[in-house]
Design a protein around this motif. Structure first.
Motif, PDB file in Angstrom:
ATOM      1  N   LYS A  78       0.828  -1.204   0.000  1.00  0.00           N
ATOM      2  CA  LYS A  78       0.000   0.000   0.000  1.00  0.00           C
ATOM      3  C   LYS A  78       0.864   1.257   0.000  1.00  0.00           C
ATOM      4  CE  LYS A  78      -3.984  -2.186   2.193  1.00  0.00           C
ATOM      5  NZ  LYS A  78      -4.838  -2.246   3.403  1.00  0.00           N
ATOM      6  N   LEU A  79       2.012   1.183   0.674  1.00  0.00           N
ATOM      7  CA  LEU A  79       2.929   2.322   0.661  1.00  0.00           C
ATOM      8  C   LEU A  79       3.512   2.538  -0.736  1.00  0.00           C
ATOM      9  CD1 LEU A  79       4.875   1.858   4.028  1.00  0.00           C
ATOM     10  CD2 LEU A  79       3.124   3.551   3.501  1.00  0.00           C
ATOM     11  N   LEU A  80       3.850   1.443  -1.429  1.00  0.00           N
ATOM     12  CA  LEU A  80       4.350   1.543  -2.795  1.00  0.00           C
ATOM     13  C   LEU A  80       3.298   2.157  -3.704  1.00  0.00           C
ATOM     14  CD1 LEU A  80       6.415   0.938  -5.029  1.00  0.00           C
ATOM     15  CD2 LEU A  80       5.450  -1.371  -5.183  1.00  0.00           C
ATOM     16  N   LEU A  81       2.049   1.751  -3.509  1.00  0.00           N
ATOM     17  CA  LEU A  81       0.951   2.294  -4.317  1.00  0.00           C
ATOM     18  C   LEU A  81       0.801   3.790  -4.077  1.00  0.00           C
ATOM     19  CD1 LEU A  81      -1.208   1.255  -6.313  1.00  0.00           C
ATOM     20  CD2 LEU A  81      -2.761   1.044  -4.363  1.00  0.00           C
ATOM     21  N   ALA A  82       0.858   4.209  -2.800  1.00  0.00           N
ATOM     22  CA  ALA A  82       0.743   5.632  -2.478  1.00  0.00           C
ATOM     23  C   ALA A  82       1.910   6.424  -3.063  1.00  0.00           C
ATOM     24  CB  ALA A  82       0.681   5.810  -0.959  1.00  0.00           C
ATOM     25  N   PHE A  83       3.120   5.859  -2.974  1.00  0.00           N
ATOM     26  CA  PHE A  83       4.299   6.526  -3.545  1.00  0.00           C
ATOM     27  C   PHE A  83       4.135   6.692  -5.053  1.00  0.00           C
ATOM     28  CE2 PHE A  83       8.372   6.127  -5.731  1.00  0.00           C
ATOM     29  CZ  PHE A  83       9.080   7.195  -5.178  1.00  0.00           C
ATOM     30  N   SER A  84       3.671   5.645  -5.713  1.00  0.00           N
ATOM     31  CA  SER A  84       3.515   5.708  -7.173  1.00  0.00           C
ATOM     32  C   SER A  84       2.489   6.758  -7.570  1.00  0.00           C
ATOM     33  CB  SER A  84       3.117   4.332  -7.721  1.00  0.00           C
ATOM     34  OG  SER A  84       1.770   4.016  -7.399  1.00  0.00           O
ATOM     35  N   GLY A  85       1.398   6.851  -6.804  1.00  0.00           N
ATOM     36  CA  GLY A  85       0.383   7.852  -7.105  1.00  0.00           C
ATOM     37  C   GLY A  85       0.910   9.265  -6.939  1.00  0.00           C
ATOM     38  N   ALA A  86       1.680   9.499  -5.870  1.00  0.00           N
ATOM     39  CA  ALA A  86       2.237  10.821  -5.618  1.00  0.00           C
ATOM     40  C   ALA A  86       3.254  11.205  -6.692  1.00  0.00           C
ATOM     41  CB  ALA A  86       2.889  10.851  -4.233  1.00  0.00           C
ATOM     42  N   TYR A  87       4.120  10.271  -7.060  1.00  0.00           N
ATOM     43  CA  TYR A  87       5.138  10.545  -8.073  1.00  0.00           C
ATOM     44  C   TYR A  87       4.475  10.841  -9.415  1.00  0.00           C
ATOM     45  CZ  TYR A  87       9.619  10.119 -10.515  1.00  0.00           C
ATOM     46  OH  TYR A  87      10.744  10.377 -11.257  1.00  0.00           O
ATOM     47  N   LEU A  88       3.495  10.028  -9.783  1.00  0.00           N
ATOM     48  CA  LEU A  88       2.814  10.202 -11.066  1.00  0.00           C
ATOM     49  C   LEU A  88       2.081  11.535 -11.115  1.00  0.00           C
ATOM     50  CD1 LEU A  88       2.308   8.647 -13.723  1.00  0.00           C
ATOM     51  CD2 LEU A  88       0.209   7.772 -12.700  1.00  0.00           C
ATOM     52  N   LEU A  89       1.421  11.897 -10.021  1.00  0.00           N
ATOM     53  CA  LEU A  89       0.698  13.172  -9.975  1.00  0.00           C
ATOM     54  C   LEU A  89       1.661  14.343 -10.086  1.00  0.00           C
ATOM     55  CD1 LEU A  89      -1.886  14.809  -9.537  1.00  0.00           C
ATOM     56  CD2 LEU A  89      -1.523  14.576  -7.063  1.00  0.00           C
ATOM     57  N   ALA A  90       2.777  14.267  -9.360  1.00  0.00           N
ATOM     58  CA  ALA A  90       3.740  15.367  -9.368  1.00  0.00           C
ATOM     59  C   ALA A  90       4.360  15.554 -10.753  1.00  0.00           C
ATOM     60  CB  ALA A  90       4.831  15.110  -8.330  1.00  0.00           C
ATOM     61  N   VAL A  91       4.747  14.463 -11.408  1.00  0.00           N
ATOM     62  CA  VAL A  91       5.324  14.569 -12.748  1.00  0.00           C
ATOM     63  C   VAL A  91       4.303  15.136 -13.731  1.00  0.00           C
ATOM     64  CG1 VAL A  91       6.245  13.264 -14.697  1.00  0.00           C
ATOM     65  CG2 VAL A  91       7.015  12.733 -12.388  1.00  0.00           C
ATOM     66  N   THR A  92       3.054  14.729 -13.591  1.00  0.00           N
ATOM     67  CA  THR A  92       2.000  15.217 -14.480  1.00  0.00           C
ATOM     68  C   THR A  92       1.806  16.720 -14.319  1.00  0.00           C
ATOM     69  OG1 THR A  92       0.847  13.090 -14.363  1.00  0.00           O
ATOM     70  CG2 THR A  92      -0.423  14.974 -15.113  1.00  0.00           C
ATOM     71  N   VAL A  93       1.728  17.177 -13.067  1.00  0.00           N
ATOM     72  CA  VAL A  93       1.475  18.592 -12.805  1.00  0.00           C
ATOM     73  C   VAL A  93       2.708  19.453 -13.089  1.00  0.00           C
ATOM     74  CG1 VAL A  93       0.937  20.272 -10.994  1.00  0.00           C
ATOM     75  CG2 VAL A  93      -0.332  18.124 -11.120  1.00  0.00           C
TER      76      VAL A  93
END
Length: 221
Positions: A28-43
């Motif tokens: 679940k921590l890996l999933l949260a990290f991936s979501g944060a990284y993906l959102l940040a790169v997108t924005v």
């Protein structure tokens, strides 16, 4: 570049054999990290790039991408952001799931040959998705050849999207609009991951820490 998304699927499959993605706190921590990284790169990177040029209707295509992802998640039952809905008595091949994930992966591959940071984000995101998907396929009692075919097609779609974008002039001509659709997809997937990464939408220190780490890495790397 083409091999990294394939390796991500292989790693996700291996994780599914070792961990239980539905209940593992590390997963679940890996999933949260991936979501944060993906959102940040997108924005931070994708979004400013599509607005640098005077293209009309970019916002419309971003919203179209978001709506498209909602439709795809209706077909996939939310595997893209970590949901697991197994049907242990079903042995039928999940064609709708394959179609949904394949289209999602194909589209996310289009901007990857322009941005290495985004490539890293997609790879990190793909690992937990592949793990969830592998668990679903195994629990569905599909035969090993069918599971291998499914995961193989899923793994190849992102590199195929990158290849098509780099080799078809027609697609390159409309790359800003395609990237806008991908931005809408990423915004929906990443924010859903972050909001659903904790029970009752509450964040503990570990999840908050990995989310901040994902954002900082996307900014500084």
């Amino acid at each position: 570049m083409y091999l990294l998304p394939i390796f991500a699927v292989i790693i996700g499959y291996l994780i599914s054999l070792i961990l239980k993605p539905g209940s593992s706190s590390g997963f679940k921590l890996l999933l949260a990290f991936s979501g944060a990284y993906l959102l940040a790169v997108t924005v931070l990177e994708l979004l400013p790039e599509v607005y640098q040029k005077p293209n009309s209707g970019i916002g419309v295509f971003i919203m179209l991408g978001l709506l498209l992802q909602i439709v795809l998640e209706f077909l996939s039952k939310g595997v893209e952001h970590g949901h697991l809905h197994s049907h242990k008595n079903s042995k039928s091949f999940p064609f709708l799931l394959l179609f949904s994930l394949s289209l999602h992966s194909l589209l996310e591959g289009f901007p990857l040959n322009q941005d290495n940071h985004l490539l890293h984000g997609v790879v990190v995101h793909k690992i937990p998705v592949a793990a969830i998907l592998s668990v679903f396929l195994i629990q569905s009692k599909l035969s090993k050849p069918k599971i291998s075919m499914f995961l193989g097609l899923f793994a190849l779609m992102t590199p195929l999207g990158s290849w098509l974008h780099g080799n078809l002039p027609t697609l390159s001509k409309y790359s800003d609009y395609i990237n806008a659709v991908v931005i809408g997809i990423f915004l929906h997937v990443s924010t859903t991951i972050l909001f659903e990464s904790s029970k009752n939408h509450s964040f503990n220190a570990s999840k908050l820490g990995v989310i901040i780490l994902g954002i900082l890495l996307a900014y500084f790397i």
